[in-house]
Scaffold this motif. Sequence first.
Motif, PDB file in Angstrom:
ATOM      1  N   THR A 185      -9.239  -5.371   1.307  1.00 43.79           N
ATOM      2  CA  THR A 185      -9.963  -4.205   0.821  1.00 43.79           C
ATOM      3  C   THR A 185      -9.061  -2.976   0.743  1.00 43.79           C
ATOM      4  O   THR A 185      -9.123  -2.204  -0.228  1.00 43.79           O
ATOM      5  CB  THR A 185     -11.161  -3.900   1.741  1.00 43.79           C
ATOM      6  OG1 THR A 185     -11.892  -5.099   1.974  1.00 43.79           O
ATOM      7  CG2 THR A 185     -12.072  -2.870   1.105  1.00 43.79           C
ATOM      8  N   VAL A 186      -8.233  -2.788   1.747  1.00 44.49           N
ATOM      9  CA  VAL A 186      -7.309  -1.649   1.749  1.00 44.49           C
ATOM     10  C   VAL A 186      -6.376  -1.729   0.548  1.00 44.49           C
ATOM     11  O   VAL A 186      -6.125  -0.728  -0.136  1.00 44.49           O
ATOM     12  CB  VAL A 186      -6.507  -1.611   3.066  1.00 44.49           C
ATOM     13  CG1 VAL A 186      -5.389  -0.579   2.985  1.00 44.49           C
ATOM     14  CG2 VAL A 186      -7.433  -1.306   4.240  1.00 44.49           C
ATOM     15  N   GLU A 191      -7.379  -5.975   5.234  1.00 39.37           N
ATOM     16  CA  GLU A 191      -6.195  -5.737   4.407  1.00 39.37           C
ATOM     17  C   GLU A 191      -6.463  -5.932   2.915  1.00 39.37           C
ATOM     18  O   GLU A 191      -5.921  -5.199   2.082  1.00 39.37           O
ATOM     19  CB  GLU A 191      -5.054  -6.662   4.847  1.00 39.37           C
ATOM     20  CG  GLU A 191      -4.316  -6.199   6.081  1.00 39.37           C
ATOM     21  CD  GLU A 191      -3.030  -6.966   6.297  1.00 39.37           C
ATOM     22  OE1 GLU A 191      -2.082  -6.379   6.860  1.00 39.37           O
ATOM     23  OE2 GLU A 191      -2.972  -8.149   5.909  1.00 39.37           O
ATOM     24  N   PRO A 241     -13.498   0.595   5.330  1.00 39.54           N
ATOM     25  CA  PRO A 241     -12.746  -0.596   4.930  1.00 39.54           C
ATOM     26  C   PRO A 241     -11.451  -0.735   5.723  1.00 39.54           C
ATOM     27  O   PRO A 241     -10.562   0.110   5.628  1.00 39.54           O
ATOM     28  CB  PRO A 241     -12.467  -0.352   3.440  1.00 39.54           C
ATOM     29  CG  PRO A 241     -12.525   1.132   3.286  1.00 39.54           C
ATOM     30  CD  PRO A 241     -13.546   1.618   4.280  1.00 39.54           C
ATOM     31  N   VAL A 242     -11.375  -1.794   6.537  1.00 43.10           N
ATOM     32  CA  VAL A 242     -10.178  -2.003   7.354  1.00 43.10           C
ATOM     33  C   VAL A 242      -9.505  -3.333   7.038  1.00 43.10           C
ATOM     34  O   VAL A 242      -8.340  -3.531   7.388  1.00 43.10           O
ATOM     35  CB  VAL A 242     -10.524  -1.956   8.866  1.00 43.10           C
ATOM     36  CG1 VAL A 242     -10.941  -0.555   9.264  1.00 43.10           C
ATOM     37  CG2 VAL A 242     -11.605  -2.960   9.211  1.00 43.10           C
ATOM     38  N   GLU A 250      -8.293  -0.949  -2.712  1.00 45.85           N
ATOM     39  CA  GLU A 250      -8.511   0.483  -2.898  1.00 45.85           C
ATOM     40  C   GLU A 250      -7.241   1.206  -3.341  1.00 45.85           C
ATOM     41  O   GLU A 250      -7.287   2.128  -4.151  1.00 45.85           O
ATOM     42  CB  GLU A 250      -9.061   1.098  -1.611  1.00 45.85           C
ATOM     43  CG  GLU A 250     -10.524   0.759  -1.342  1.00 45.85           C
ATOM     44  CD  GLU A 250     -11.417   1.255  -2.471  1.00 45.85           C
ATOM     45  OE1 GLU A 250     -11.737   2.452  -2.512  1.00 45.85           O
ATOM     46  OE2 GLU A 250     -11.794   0.426  -3.329  1.00 45.85           O
ATOM     47  N   VAL A 298       0.833  -1.201   0.000  1.00 46.59           N
ATOM     48  CA  VAL A 298       0.000   0.000   0.000  1.00 46.59           C
ATOM     49  C   VAL A 298       0.869   1.253   0.000  1.00 46.59           C
ATOM     50  O   VAL A 298       0.575   2.239  -0.687  1.00 46.59           O
ATOM     51  CB  VAL A 298      -0.964  -0.012   1.206  1.00 46.59           C
ATOM     52  CG1 VAL A 298      -1.672   1.336   1.358  1.00 46.59           C
ATOM     53  CG2 VAL A 298      -1.993  -1.130   1.044  1.00 46.59           C
TER      54      VAL A 298
END
Length: 242
Positions: free
Chosen positions: A180-181, A178, A175-176, A184, A67
């Motif tokens: 989903t993060v 991982e 969203p938390v 995004e 990320v």
Amino acid sequence: MAVPEPTYGDFLRLDSLLSLPRESPDVHDAHFFFTVHQAFELLFKIILYELDATVAAVAADDIAVAVHCLRRVRSVEDVMVEQVATLETISPGSYALMRRTLGGASGLQSVQFREIECLSGLKRKNLLATLRMSGAERRRLERRLAEPSLWDEFQRLRARRGNPDLVKLYRSKVPVDEVTVLAEAMLDHDEGITMWRARHVLMVERVIGNSAGTGGSSGVSYLRATCERHFFPELWELRAEL
């Protein structure tokens, strides 16, 4: 005798770098045009470096690093969008003069940009047949087409985590998870490139109108169609299921 410490110019190899821009005795804007496009290629190089690190991080289940790298990618893409505007300082008349010196060269032949597409997940089977490139560039692109993309590693990550339902994960107001993060952050990258494509279309239309593009493309109509090319279409489409 002590070896002198390297200077700022030595570290950045400025003698070599600053000798690269081309000039034309007939067209003042040629120096600017070539330098801006060389700057784009340096930014593409940064993106490729960070995407390689992202793919490796996802494969290693290190989502925080992935990320982080994708955030840098998006920041560079924002710079690219702004940089397009500088090309609009070239008048249509000046570009018409300069265009005669370009021959068959075209931004469509940027192998680094095609590498970005492949590394992200957009791999087109006819890519090698449609691009003019050197032998070294062909080998790079062949490698990118063969190696796992970011989308491939994202799918493997999901499999390792029991194939969670993305629609259910996305229904969370914040969203938390991982997965989903990461998804995004991937969409941020996809959106950044799409914004750059769209901004590029407007610039080209302002400079050459509906004329055919260099390198054999149809120009604006072709560029506009590329704005529909998403790296991760599944991540865009799942929003309709929420």
